[in-house]
Design a protein around this motif. Sequence first.
Motif, PDB file in Angstrom:
ATOM      1  N   ARG A 146      -4.399  -2.643   6.491  1.00 16.30           N
ATOM      2  CA  ARG A 146      -4.143  -1.261   6.938  1.00 16.30           C
ATOM      3  C   ARG A 146      -4.884  -0.746   8.018  1.00 16.30           C
ATOM      4  O   ARG A 146      -4.497   0.081   8.759  1.00 16.30           O
ATOM      5  CB  ARG A 146      -4.390  -0.541   5.509  1.00 16.30           C
ATOM      6  CG  ARG A 146      -3.469  -0.816   4.384  1.00 16.30           C
ATOM      7  CD  ARG A 146      -3.778   0.073   3.189  1.00 16.30           C
ATOM      8  NE  ARG A 146      -4.846   0.926   3.280  1.00 16.30           N
ATOM      9  CZ  ARG A 146      -5.851   0.602   2.407  1.00 16.30           C
ATOM     10  NH1 ARG A 146      -5.886  -0.329   1.633  1.00 16.30           N
ATOM     11  NH2 ARG A 146      -7.169   1.426   2.524  1.00 16.30           N
ATOM     12  N   LEU A 203      -2.186   5.265   6.573  1.00 14.75           N
ATOM     13  CA  LEU A 203      -2.249   4.056   6.020  1.00 14.75           C
ATOM     14  C   LEU A 203      -3.552   3.281   6.020  1.00 14.75           C
ATOM     15  O   LEU A 203      -4.061   2.677   5.071  1.00 14.75           O
ATOM     16  CB  LEU A 203      -1.524   3.089   7.104  1.00 14.75           C
ATOM     17  CG  LEU A 203      -0.036   3.041   7.018  1.00 14.75           C
ATOM     18  CD1 LEU A 203       0.859   2.119   8.074  1.00 14.75           C
ATOM     19  CD2 LEU A 203       0.263   2.152   5.596  1.00 14.75           C
ATOM     20  N   THR A 209       0.968   5.822   0.237  1.00 11.32           N
ATOM     21  CA  THR A 209       1.202   4.744   1.176  1.00 11.32           C
ATOM     22  C   THR A 209       2.997   4.365   1.327  1.00 11.32           C
ATOM     23  O   THR A 209       3.026   4.036   2.559  1.00 11.32           O
ATOM     24  CB  THR A 209       0.560   3.235   0.482  1.00 11.32           C
ATOM     25  OG1 THR A 209      -0.756   3.650   0.298  1.00 11.32           O
ATOM     26  CG2 THR A 209       0.745   2.156   1.267  1.00 11.32           C
ATOM     27  N   LEU A 257       3.310  -3.918   3.980  1.00 12.34           N
ATOM     28  CA  LEU A 257       2.552  -3.098   3.161  1.00 12.34           C
ATOM     29  C   LEU A 257       3.541  -2.062   2.254  1.00 12.34           C
ATOM     30  O   LEU A 257       2.998  -1.578   1.362  1.00 12.34           O
ATOM     31  CB  LEU A 257       1.705  -2.129   4.068  1.00 12.34           C
ATOM     32  CG  LEU A 257       0.559  -2.692   5.208  1.00 12.34           C
ATOM     33  CD1 LEU A 257       0.090  -1.719   6.205  1.00 12.34           C
ATOM     34  CD2 LEU A 257      -0.382  -3.091   4.045  1.00 12.34           C
ATOM     35  N   PRO A 262      -0.940  -0.807  -0.997  1.00  8.43           N
ATOM     36  CA  PRO A 262      -2.113  -0.873  -0.187  1.00  8.43           C
ATOM     37  C   PRO A 262      -3.365  -1.305  -0.958  1.00  8.43           C
ATOM     38  O   PRO A 262      -4.255  -1.779  -0.190  1.00  8.43           O
ATOM     39  CB  PRO A 262      -2.517   0.827  -0.272  1.00  8.43           C
ATOM     40  CG  PRO A 262      -1.853   1.235  -1.686  1.00  8.43           C
ATOM     41  CD  PRO A 262      -0.567   0.646  -1.694  1.00  8.43           C
ATOM     42  N   SER A 266      -7.889   1.635  -1.763  1.00 13.60           N
ATOM     43  CA  SER A 266      -7.461   2.998  -1.284  1.00 13.60           C
ATOM     44  C   SER A 266      -7.356   4.033  -1.997  1.00 13.60           C
ATOM     45  O   SER A 266      -7.878   3.817  -3.441  1.00 13.60           O
ATOM     46  CB  SER A 266      -5.917   2.284  -1.066  1.00 13.60           C
ATOM     47  OG  SER A 266      -5.467   1.965  -2.427  1.00 13.60           O
TER      48      SER A 266
END
Length: 312
Positions: A146, A203, A209, A257, A262, A266
């Motif tokens: 990410r 991101l 996400t 992704l 993620p 996150s």
Amino acid sequence: MDTAHAAARPHRVSTVTEEPKDTSAPKTEGAATPTDEQSAVSSTGRGVTSPYDSPTGVLPRMSSDTASSGPDLSKDVPRTEEELGLDPEIPSVGEQARANEAAAYAYASIPPAPNASGGGEPSRPLRRRNGDGRRGTLDLGLFVLRLVVGGTFIYHGLQKLTGWFHGPGLDGTRDMMAGGGWDHATLSTILVIAGEVGGGGLLVLGLATPLAAGAVLAVITDAWLWKQGMIPGFQYKSSVKSGVELESILAGTAVVLLLTGPGRLSFDRNRGWATRPAYGSFVVLILSVAAAIGTWYWLHGGNPLTGIGPFK
């Protein structure tokens, strides 16, 4: 002498068979007789030491008058809790034991296995404890991915927005879009900057996400179509001005992704799509590609695949 012995024998027999006279006190009602004592001795092997050894001889029998004045045995014996006068809400011993066992098991360190026959899925904490906890370095790898992908989009977006990193700036980007064949250059510039800076920033944070990955995927797909349509034929090498090598890599990582989530490092760590994206990821993927194609034909137009395969 024989005559004397013979005469004496009848006298001995009569002495043995003759019943002794009863010289004791008069019998009372219910008293034990010698015959009863003899039967008790013959049955027990010992003498009568207690009235309970021969109860039939010492206990008085109930007369008809006494039986009539006794309790009425014809009534039903109480059996239920209501008949006994008990509170029906009081749990029985077995129910109380099972309740105590269930309450004690609720604090056990190991949760019970899910009932597959019940049809319901186990809860999220139970799934996490049963299998999701053994992820190794997967979350760390997704975090690095990410950072790289989101940072790349932020870099290109800031070049277009502020002119940093030797970029064209906002005016230069609008002129570039107009010279590249985009009909509404200002709108196209806003869309590409919002997708790169906004999507890339989300991101990196791992926030919303699916929306972030879908935004950068739509932007990079339009960039791929634009560069591929500059020159007929498939242009992939990055050494060529119209090469789509970088755009292909960025588009692929955005799809990764979108399909993997993620990870737990996150802001979406408590969301279902953070570790186990479901069919919603395919929906977002299809919508992103559809939005990119629709934007291309609305703001630019033309066939970007000219010279590739059947598109001659």
